[in-house]
Design a protein around this motif. Structure first.
Motif, PDB file in Angstrom:
ATOM      1  N   ALA A  66       6.539  -6.161   3.612  1.00  0.00           N
ATOM      2  CA  ALA A  66       5.304  -5.804   2.936  1.00  0.00           C
ATOM      3  C   ALA A  66       4.371  -6.564   2.381  1.00  0.00           C
ATOM      4  CB  ALA A  66       5.571  -4.406   2.308  1.00  0.00           C
ATOM      5  N   PHE A  67       3.063  -6.766   2.590  1.00  0.00           N
ATOM      6  CA  PHE A  67       2.003  -7.508   2.060  1.00  0.00           C
ATOM      7  C   PHE A  67       1.055  -6.610   1.192  1.00  0.00           C
ATOM      8  CE2 PHE A  67       3.963 -10.269   5.052  1.00  0.00           C
ATOM      9  CZ  PHE A  67       4.023 -11.741   4.231  1.00  0.00           C
TER      10      PHE A  67
ATOM     11  N   GLY B 245      -7.517   0.555   2.046  1.00  0.00           N
ATOM     12  CA  GLY B 245      -6.496   1.524   2.194  1.00  0.00           C
ATOM     13  C   GLY B 245      -5.826   1.552   3.350  1.00  0.00           C
ATOM     14  N   VAL B 246      -6.484   0.914   4.383  1.00  0.00           N
ATOM     15  CA  VAL B 246      -5.542   0.640   5.905  1.00  0.00           C
ATOM     16  C   VAL B 246      -4.613  -0.078   5.709  1.00  0.00           C
ATOM     17  CG1 VAL B 246      -6.121   0.132   8.119  1.00  0.00           C
ATOM     18  CG2 VAL B 246      -8.020   1.164   6.798  1.00  0.00           C
ATOM     19  N   VAL B 247      -3.380   0.349   6.229  1.00  0.00           N
ATOM     20  CA  VAL B 247      -2.243  -0.577   6.377  1.00  0.00           C
ATOM     21  C   VAL B 247      -1.999  -0.765   7.598  1.00  0.00           C
ATOM     22  CG1 VAL B 247       0.198  -0.577   6.191  1.00  0.00           C
ATOM     23  CG2 VAL B 247      -0.959   0.664   4.295  1.00  0.00           C
ATOM     24  N   GLU B 248      -2.333  -2.149   7.974  1.00  0.00           N
ATOM     25  CA  GLU B 248      -1.914  -2.546   9.451  1.00  0.00           C
ATOM     26  C   GLU B 248      -0.316  -3.107   9.573  1.00  0.00           C
ATOM     27  OE1 GLU B 248      -5.772  -3.851  11.316  1.00  0.00           O
ATOM     28  OE2 GLU B 248      -5.436  -5.158   9.991  1.00  0.00           O
TER      29      GLU B 248
ATOM     30  N   CYS C 231       3.593  -5.673   7.410  1.00  0.00           N
ATOM     31  CA  CYS C 231       2.691  -4.697   7.048  1.00  0.00           C
ATOM     32  C   CYS C 231       1.793  -5.140   5.978  1.00  0.00           C
ATOM     33  CB  CYS C 231       3.365  -3.273   6.569  1.00  0.00           C
ATOM     34  SG  CYS C 231       4.123  -2.403   7.625  1.00  0.00           S
ATOM     35  N   ASN C 232       0.456  -4.815   6.276  1.00  0.00           N
ATOM     36  CA  ASN C 232      -0.512  -5.351   5.403  1.00  0.00           C
ATOM     37  C   ASN C 232      -1.160  -4.291   4.966  1.00  0.00           C
ATOM     38  OD1 ASN C 232      -2.305  -7.145   4.131  1.00  0.00           O
ATOM     39  ND2 ASN C 232      -3.254  -7.703   5.881  1.00  0.00           N
ATOM     40  N   LEU C 233      -1.323  -4.064   3.539  1.00  0.00           N
ATOM     41  CA  LEU C 233      -2.117  -3.200   2.843  1.00  0.00           C
ATOM     42  C   LEU C 233      -3.389  -3.901   2.578  1.00  0.00           C
ATOM     43  CD1 LEU C 233      -2.788  -0.478   1.533  1.00  0.00           C
ATOM     44  CD2 LEU C 233      -1.467  -1.115  -0.584  1.00  0.00           C
TER      45      LEU C 233
ATOM     46  N   GLU D  76       3.185   2.847  -2.454  1.00  0.00           N
ATOM     47  CA  GLU D  76       4.512   3.706  -2.365  1.00  0.00           C
ATOM     48  C   GLU D  76       5.375   3.647  -1.056  1.00  0.00           C
ATOM     49  OE1 GLU D  76       6.145   8.165  -3.338  1.00  0.00           O
ATOM     50  OE2 GLU D  76       4.176   7.812  -3.581  1.00  0.00           O
ATOM     51  N   ILE D  77       4.824   4.008  -0.152  1.00  0.00           N
ATOM     52  CA  ILE D  77       5.392   4.017   1.277  1.00  0.00           C
ATOM     53  C   ILE D  77       5.841   2.587   1.563  1.00  0.00           C
ATOM     54  CG2 ILE D  77       5.090   4.400   3.606  1.00  0.00           C
ATOM     55  CD1 ILE D  77       3.182   6.553   2.813  1.00  0.00           C
ATOM     56  N   LEU D  78       4.955   1.718   1.230  1.00  0.00           N
ATOM     57  CA  LEU D  78       5.444   0.233   2.036  1.00  0.00           C
ATOM     58  C   LEU D  78       6.505  -0.100   0.809  1.00  0.00           C
ATOM     59  CD1 LEU D  78       2.267  -1.456   2.708  1.00  0.00           C
ATOM     60  CD2 LEU D  78       3.630  -0.580   4.128  1.00  0.00           C
TER      61      LEU D  78
END
Length: 1666
Positions: free
Chosen positions: A286-287, A329-332, A353-355, A367-369
């Protein structure tokens, strides 16, 4: 001995000394070695101590450095393991919320402009963005897949967008084409003034993507992420709503994405993995960032995943800017998939994953990431900022998860803090080095951290909306899961067999028998055919007997109960679930197959191991069968649909049972799926068969739902794995299955809609894309691969308006294989008059920019095509020398070179942009071709599929192909032609009637052909205009144009013919008028004399009191006296005896004839319908050396009664028919009703018959001569059948010309005049009544003639049997024959069809007049008489106005006013005194007297008088016979069925909708008395032979070689049931046997299956076949 002992002892001592010496030396050496080893150990210990010391010093340095950093930044980081991590995490999250609120109010906006919370200003910006993208309306009316995939003008354009409202469409079109440059869609050529407006900056490319995503429905979102995934782009995993900030997790959207990769297992062997991404368990990195950072996070991730491709969009990408609105706010998410090579960046699949935006302001995503990541990567500017993030940072460092902290404003070196925590600065560092450094840290961290991540687990988190929970999606999933529950736990190798039983072995057996049915062998064709059909029916009943499995029953009920969207979700979920259900097992089997394939390939190179090779090939086959049994996809469910429908409909049709299951709904469900964008199986790849009944039913349902739309069929053909499906998917956004190996089996079709704007250019409504299995499939080797490939190529090429020929590379051997197949297929199409086009596509060609190389490639391809054409021409018996002789082909424009699909090596390579450009170029070429095509209507496509498949089943494609579309279109022209022809005929009938009246009135004395053409010109021009409109505007105009010239010529010829015929008839009237002139003048003289004398008599009694009885007595006496004098001076008209005259002429002129035959019976033989003419002929006598032998042979044949062959019988019957037709025409030309009768008429008929018989005998091919009995019987037959015509016409002549009868009719008229005079009537009144009486007969004749024409006109429209073309008439004749059940009528139809047709038309007209007299015929007569009454009164009025004093002038003008309407001349009044006539009152007299005349005529109207009152040629039935029987009467050389073409001398071959069995024509099996039961359409599909007229043996399938009369017929194999004539044979078996004196026995035994057809089924079948 002693000496030897001493020597031995010395030797022993020497050896002992040597041993002791060696021992000492070895001990010394060992000691030295031990000393060296000890020394080395001491040195190593010293080195270890030094290394430990250095490490301790290094650790101290790092610790000091950390302390220095902490001191400088004033942000202590304590390395303490938390005892209660979760409690501290909760507190840190609370701190995070505080930080967020503080950050929003106190921190400056970061560089991406995303730190501020949404307020009024941002909402305005969002609305402005949607408005600029023209998406505002889409916020409510969401975008759907169907809207995007339809063909628009932009679909063919590769131009960059020029306006902002074009961005969305450009993005989507590129994305659909798998062009990864879609994400760089920007306005590149903005005007200079645009840059000045800072309030209207460029739209960020990712805002375009996300705006479309927000405005799309679930299916379009799914399509988007699938295409983004294919482009190797990151996908939106968590998406906040831009207006409400509600976070959406698109789990459903991800459900169809599948990733494949290779990795090494524990045994260091490379294994393949293929999994749907939402279920794949992989590590996840996660980034995210806190605050504003100077380095691009996305760019760094790209370096980790693929250095050559921008997986995540970043600020340095083309079009990147600080103005994005929708990405905060998009997580890719993206996945790295290894290829199993040493160059892999990671050894296993890893998710990244990139927030986007500040993690501090997007706490839920953060929190999810952080809770699901295997490794967290944090971006910070540096430590020590007063940014309120230290609590969050502290929680990350306290977390047990590995953490990499990247300081973007610091250039410190990598520092490992322990417990998997790393810190490194990236300021001013090489990006490549940083990526390598981070990658290595991640790899190390992942080896220690075993936590894995599954996309679907994201849904477990609260506070987010999961798209899967949308009601329709959820219900669809629940239904799919419920149905799949019926399969869970079952053996995969048997689950398809038990749940989809109809498509298994039974279906394959049915296909096998069906193919055998098209290649009948043996003696009893129809018996074998019936047996095979019975076996096929039994299989269908077995399929039905198995019933519906619980799986299928539930599936069908579910589909029927759902609405559109819910059903769509359900089907997608079923596809996903089925893929998941079988993927693991199939993956293993495919791997096993690959290994075994390699072994077999290796054994093929070793010729000594044939036994082992055979064994391994068997094993390979077994694996292949197991793969087939285990495969269970959505296409198999649809295939089961088809088999359920075919089997249940077959049983229902045969048994008429009321089955419980509503199988009729299945085609509707399948049609709905096609409309929704699902591919539909056209050809079952496992059975290599097309389920025609099913496919036809589905297309019929499509027509019901869409209308009979026009489609452009685009098919693809190519070798296996050449990228056919991939190309179609990229071109149109379709969903054909793509994977390595034989991804497509059989053929599938899918609809692509044409937008309204494109319909102005493209003349069709849809493109129907047909994807096919690959040619030259190695796994099909040994299964007649060449035949299957030829079959597939012919079918696909014949079906497509255009075929894409896909070739992998430019390999000469591969090109030769496919080109030979393709060229042969196109050659077949030319022979059956289909005109498809083609484009050759070379896939995977490197260096495609080299123009010279392309030119050389095109030249080589042209040469290959020409070579293959010459080879194929030999096999197809064609004279084509080059490919351009076969099909219109432009090697410059119709050959495309495609770049490699992937830009690099899969699985991480994105599609090649050059490939996408090639796709666009190909689409543009297709557009050019398609714009010149009219496509094909769905109903015609349905027929085309059937025609192609039936012809392929018979193998001899060209010979067996029946172009139903062409046939149907031609029948349509015939129907129109019939209307045009009748329109001209009808107009000419009116012209003829008008001119006839003028001739009778003496107004004209000759008729010129030019005058008739002038009269007909207006109607002729109207017909030409109608024809032109039909050929130019009809939906089938492209197909119609091939016959336009013929029918234009035909109409011109028809016009000339009817003009000549009318001219002949009118000249006959002129001639008859001249011949009757004296007779009519004499009659007029007598009438006028009677008029004057009756007037004189009346004047004598004028002054006396009127006494009716006295006056009547006086008049009768007067009339009797006067008519007696007239009759005495006029020859009487005698009765005629036609048959007596015939006998007299024969006796006088042919004394040697057996005239005693005339005395045998008053009933004469029906010469046309005799079963045989053998008794009437004898063989010609031969001359020369062989004459005696031939004459002996002749006498022998005469004795055993085998003189005539079947062809001779047909020849004689044809002669009799022709003579009969011509004698009918001769009798009509005599015009007996007008001119009277003379026995010279009979003499002419007898002479003509004798001449024709003699001419026939003298023909060189005729081997016989007729006995004299033939001539006598034929003359008697013809005269007997025409006797009624003679007598009826003579009766009309006698009624008109016999003075006794004539004056009897006139008595009442003259008595009324006599009464008028007696009562003191004026001369005006009497003359007026006399004129009205003169008009009476003419009015009556005119009314009847006009009504006859109008009635014929009406019946051409309203009478079902007469309102179409010739085929329609034939159908009604056959129906009537079956209903009347009259054997003699059947034999007349079979032996003398033209006569039967005439009789049928006469019966139809008679019945129509009887049934419709009161509501149709009488109103027409009344209307006609009203019009005449009006014309007469108008004529009287005009005459009075022009001449109110001169009676003669008044009468002349009155007659002239009516001369083209009625037969009335002033000559009729010559001799009538006009004295004392007051012309001014004459009009009133006629107006008063005319109604009584009209009333008298009215009283005669009845069904009995209507036909009697008309001349033969004026009757409505004869008018219709002239029109409808002017057609082709050629009969099939086998079964004597009549060609149903409407026009004589028509183009192309003779044909009939269905043939009949040869026995109806009297054919028997040679050397037997067994009537034939063979049907020629079955025989031509067999290997049987027949004897032609030269007694040569000819194969039925090569019947055209038997002679000209055979070559002119098109008899295509037809193995359908043909119930009609089978029923007839069974129903009238005894009658036929008695008629022909042969029997249905032995080889001619009637199959039992024939006897099951009822009369109703026979009649119903006519609608199917005609």
């Amino acid at each position: 001995m002693e000496e030897e002992r001493q020597n031995h002892e010395g030797e022993r001592r020497r050896r002992e000394e040597e041993f002791i010496e060696n021992k000492e030396r070895y001990r010394k050496t060992i000691k030295e070695k031990e000393e060296q080893m000890q020394k080395r150990q001491e040195e190593m210990q010293q080195m270890l101590d030094e290394m430990r010391k250095r490490e301790e010093e290094q650790c101290k340095i790092y610790e000091d450095k950390i302390k220095l950093i902490e001191q400088q930044k004033q942000d202590e980081l304590k390395r303490v393991k938390s005892a209660n991590y979760e409690e501290e995490r909760r507190k840190d999250m609370e701190n995070m919320e505080i930080c967020c609120s503080q950050t929003a109010s106190s921190l400056p906006k970061d560089e991406t402009g995303q730190n501020q919370k949404l307020g009024p200003k941002t909402n305005e910006q969002l609305k402005e963005l949607y408005d600029r993208l023209d998406l505002t309306k889409r916020l409510q009316d969401i975008m759907r897949t169907a809207d995007i995939l339809q063909i628009t003008k932009s679909s063919f354009q590769s131009l960059e967008p020029q306006e902002e409202n074009e961005l969305v469409n450009s993005f989507l079109q590129k994305l659909i084409n798998m062009d990864y440059r879609a994400r760089y869609t920007v306005i590149k050529h903005r005007q200079k003034e645009d840059y000045i407006d800072s309030a209207n900056p460029d739209i960020h490319p990712m805002d375009v993507q996300m705006a479309v995503f927000h405005c799309a429905d679930g299916f379009l979102k799914q399509l988007m992420v699938n295409k983004l995934s294919q482009c190797q782009y990151s996908l939106p995993l968590l998406v906040p709503d831009p207006f409400t900030q509600q976070i959406e997790f698109p789990l459903w959207t991800f459900s169809q994405i599948i990733k494949s990769w290779k990795k090494k297992d524990s045994n260091n062997e490379i294994i393949s993995q293929t999994q749907p991404v939402y279920k794949a368990e992989t590590p996840m990195v996660a980034f995210f960032r806190f605050g504003s950072v100077s380095s691009s996070k996305s760019q760094l991730i790209n370096g980790l995943i693929n250095e050559k491709h921008h997986t995540f969009f970043h600020r340095n990408c083309s079009g990147g800017s600080r103005t994005r609105l929708l990405m905060d706010g998009v997580v890719e998410i993206a996945w790295y998939c290894p290829s199993g090579k040493k160059t892999d960046a990671f050894e296993d699949c890893v998710a990244f994953c990139n927030l986007h935006g500040d993690a501090g302001t997007n706490e839920k995503q953060y929190e999810i990431l952080t809770s699901m990541a295997s490794v967290n990567v944090l971006f910070l500017p540096d430590f020590g900022q007063k940014n309120q993030y230290k609590g969050l940072v502290r929680s990350l460092f306290k977390s047990p998860r590995p953490l990499i902290c990247l300081l973007t404003d610091n250039h410190c070196d990598e520092t490992e803090l322990g417990n998997g925590k790393f810190i490194t600065g990236v300021l001013n560092k090489n990006q490549f080095d940083v990526s390598n450094q981070i990658r290595e840290i991640i790899k190390v961290s992942l080896t220690k951290e075993k936590m894995t991540f599954k996309v679907e687990d994201v849904a477990k988190h609260t506070g987010i909306r999961v798209d899967e929970e949308d009601p329709e999606c959820r219900r669809g999933k629940e239904a799919a899961v419920q149905i799949m529950g019926l399969l869970r736990g079952k053996d995969l190798s048997t689950v398809k067999e038990t749940n989809l039983p109809c498509q298994g072995e039974l279906w394959h057996d049915w296909c096998k028998i069906n193919k055998e049915l098209h290649h009948l062998e043996g003696e009893n064709l129809e018996e074998d055919k019936s047996t095979q059909l019975k076996n096929m029916t039994d299989i269908r009943e077995e399929q039905v007997a198995q019933g519906l499995s619980e799986f299928m029953k539930t599936f069908i009920e579910t589909m029927k109960s759902q609405r559109d969207n819910e059903k769509h979700y359900f089907l997608r979920w079923m596809m996903n679930q089925l893929n998941e259900f079988t993927s693991n097992e199939l993956c293993g089997l495919h791997k096993e197959y690959g290994v075994k394939w390699d072994e077999v390939s290796a054994l093929k190179k070793m010729p000594d191991n044939l036994d082992q090779l055979q064994h391994e090939q068997t094993n390979l086959e077994n694996i292949s069968e197991q793969i087939s049994r285990t495969s269970f996809g959505f296409e198999h469910i649809l295939r089961e649909f088809g088999q359920i429908y075919e089997s249940w409909s077959s049983v229902t049709k045969n048994k008429k049972d009321n089955l419980q299951f509503d199988f009729c709904s299945l085609p509707s469900l399948a049609a709905e799926m096609m409309i929704s964008g699902f591919p539909m199986e056209l050809m079952d790849g496992d059975a290599a068969h097309i389920p025609l009944t099913w496919v036809t039913a589905v297309l019929d349902e499509l027509v019901k739902k869409l209308g009979d739309q026009k489609v452009f069929v685009l098919s693809v053909l190519g070798t296996q794995s050449s990228g056919k499906s991939t190309m179609l998917n990229a071109m149109f956004g379709l969903q054909f299955a793509v994977s390595a190996g034989r991804c497509t089996k059989g053929a599938f079709m899918q609809l692509v809609k044409i937008s309204e704007e494109m319909k102005t250019e493209l003349k069709f409504d849809y493109i129907l894309v047909v994807d096919t299995e690959g040619l030259r499939a190695p796994e099909l080797a040994g299964r007649s691969t060449t035949h299957r490939d030829n079959e597939m190529a012919t079918f696909v090429v014949g079906l497509g308006n255009m075929t894409l020929i896909n070739i992998l590379g430019e390999n000469p051997s591969e090109m030769q294989d496919i080109l030979q197949i393709v060229v042969q297929a196109f050659m077949r199409m030319k022979k059956v008059r289909l005109k498809p086009s083609c484009i050759f596509v070379h896939q995977n060609v490197s260096d495609i920019t080299a123009g010279e190389k392309n030119m050389e490639g095109r030249r080589r391809l042209q040469e290959k095509l020409d070579d293959m054409t010459k080879l194929a021409a030999k096999e197809e018996v064609s004279d084509a020398e080059g490919f351009s002789d076969v099909i219109a082909f432009d090697v410059q424009n119709d050959v495309k070179y495609f770049a490699q699909l992937w830009e690099g090596s899969p699985p991480m390579a994105p599609p090649n942009p050059n490939y996408c450009e090639n796709i666009q170029e190909l689409k543009q070429t297709i557009r050019t071709h398609a714009s010149k095509s009219d496509g094909i209507m769905l109903t015609h496509l349905r027929d085309r599929i059937q025609d192609l498949w039936e012809a392929l089943l018979n193998e001899q494609f060209v010979f067996c192909f029946k172009n139903s579309l062409e046939i149907a279109t031609y029948k349509k022209i015939e129907t129109e032609y019939s209307k045009w022809a009748w329109s001209l005929r009808r107009a000419m009938l009116d012209i003829k009637n008008k001119l006839h009246n003028k001739i009778e009135n003496g107004a004209i004395h000759d008729v010129e052909e030019a005058d008739l053409h002038t009269e007909l010109n207006a109607k002729s021009e109207e017909v030409k205009k109608t024809m032109s409109d039909f050929f130019e505007k009809d939906r089938d105009a492209a197909l119609l144009k091939q016959w336009r010239g013929f029918f234009e010529i035909k109409i011109k010829q028809l016009q000339e013919n009817i003009v000549r015929e009318t001219m002949r008839k009118l000249n006959g009237v002129l001639q008859q008028r001249h011949l009757k002139k004296n007779m009519e003048a004499e009659r007029t003289k007598h009438e006028n004399t009677l008029f004057e004398k009756s007037k004189e008599l009346a004047l004598k009694f004028k002054e006396q009191p009127y006494d009716e009885n006295f006056m009547k007595t006086q008049f009768d006496s007067f009339w009797k006296q006067q008519t007696a004098e007239i009759i005495r001076d006029t020859p009487l008209v005698k009765d005629i005896d036609i048959l007596g005259d015939v006998k007299n002429i024969l006796i006088q002129n042919y004394e040697s004839l057996p005239l005693d035959r005339m005395k045998e019976s008053s009933e004469h033989k029906d010469m046309i319908c005799l079963p045989s003419y053998s008794g009437y002929v004898q063989l010609k006598r031969s001359s020369g050396y062989t004459a005696p032998l031939k004459n002996v042979f002749k006498r022998g044949k005469e004795r055993i009664g085998l003189v005539l062959s079947e062809e001779d019988e047909v020849q004689i019957r044809s002669l009799i028919t022709d003579i009969t037709e011509h004698t009918d025409e001769m009798i009509q030309s005599y015009n007996i009703a007008t001119m009277g009768y003379s026995n010279s008429c009979i003499q002419q008929l007898v002479d003509y018959i004798k001449t024709r018989i003699t001419q026939h005998e003298e023909e060189p091919k005729v081997k016989y001569v007729f006995k004299s009995e033939f001539f006598v019987d034929l003359v008697l037959f013809i005269c007997h059948r025409t006797n009624k015509t003679f007598t009826d016409q003579y009766k009309m002549f006698r009624e008109a010309n016999d003075p006794v009868l004539y004056f009897e009719r006139k008595s009442e008229e003259y008595y009324r005049i006599f009464q008028k005079y007696c009562q003191g009537a004026t001369s005006t009144l009497v003359l007026g009544e006399f004129v009205c009486n003169k008009l009476k007969e003419s009015i009556q004749q005119t009314v009847y003639k006009q009504t006859a024409r109008d009635l014929a006109d009406e019946m051409r429209t309203n009478c079902k049997s007469l309102n179409g073309n010739r085929s329609n008439l034939e159908k009604h004749i056959l129906r009537t024959l079956a209903e009347k059940h009259n054997f003699e009528a059947y034999m007349t139809y079979i032996n003398n069809p033209r006569e039967h047709f005439k009789n049928f038309i006469r019966d139809e007209v008679s019945q129509y007049i009887t049934v419709r007299f009161e509501d149709s015929v009488r109103p027409k007569m009344e209307n006609s008489i009203k019009l005449l009454q009006k014309k007469i009164t108008n004529a009287a009025h005009e005459s009075t106005n022009l001449s109110n004093t001169d009676t003669d002038l008044w009468l002349i003008h009155f007659a002239l006013s009516l001369f083209d309407v009625l037969v009335f001349s002033v000559r009729d009044l010559i001799g009538v005194s006009h004295d004392d006539v007051d012309v001014s009152f004459l009009e009133d007299v006629i107006r008063e007297e005319l109604p009584s005349i009209i009333s008298d005529i009215h009283s005669t109207f009845s069904t009995e008088t209507f036909p009697v009152k008309l001349d033969h040629t004026d009757r409505p039935d004869e008018l219709l016979i002239d029109h409808l029987c002017d057609c082709c009467w050629v009969q099939c050389p086998f079964c004597a069925a009549i060609c149903t073409n409407t026009t004589e001398g028509h183009p192309g071959d003779h044909s009939v909708p269905f043939h009949r069995n040869d026995g109806l024509n009297g054919w028997i099996y040679r050397g037997t008395t067994n009537l034939s039961i063979d049907i020629c359409t079955s025989a031509v599909a067999s290997d049987r032979s027949f004897f032609n007229s030269s007694d040569d043996t000819v194969l039925f399938k090569e019947y055209r070689k038997a002679g000209p009369k055979y070559a002119s017929w098109s008899i295509t194999p037809d193995l359908s049931e043909l119930p009609y004539w089978k029923w007839f044979v069974c129903e009238f078996q005894e009658d036929l046997e008695k008629y022909y004196e042969n029997y249905y026995q032995g080889r001619g035994k009637i199959p039992d299956e024939w006897r099951r057809y009822s009369q109703e089924e026979a009649i119903e079948s006519l609608d199917k076949y005609i």
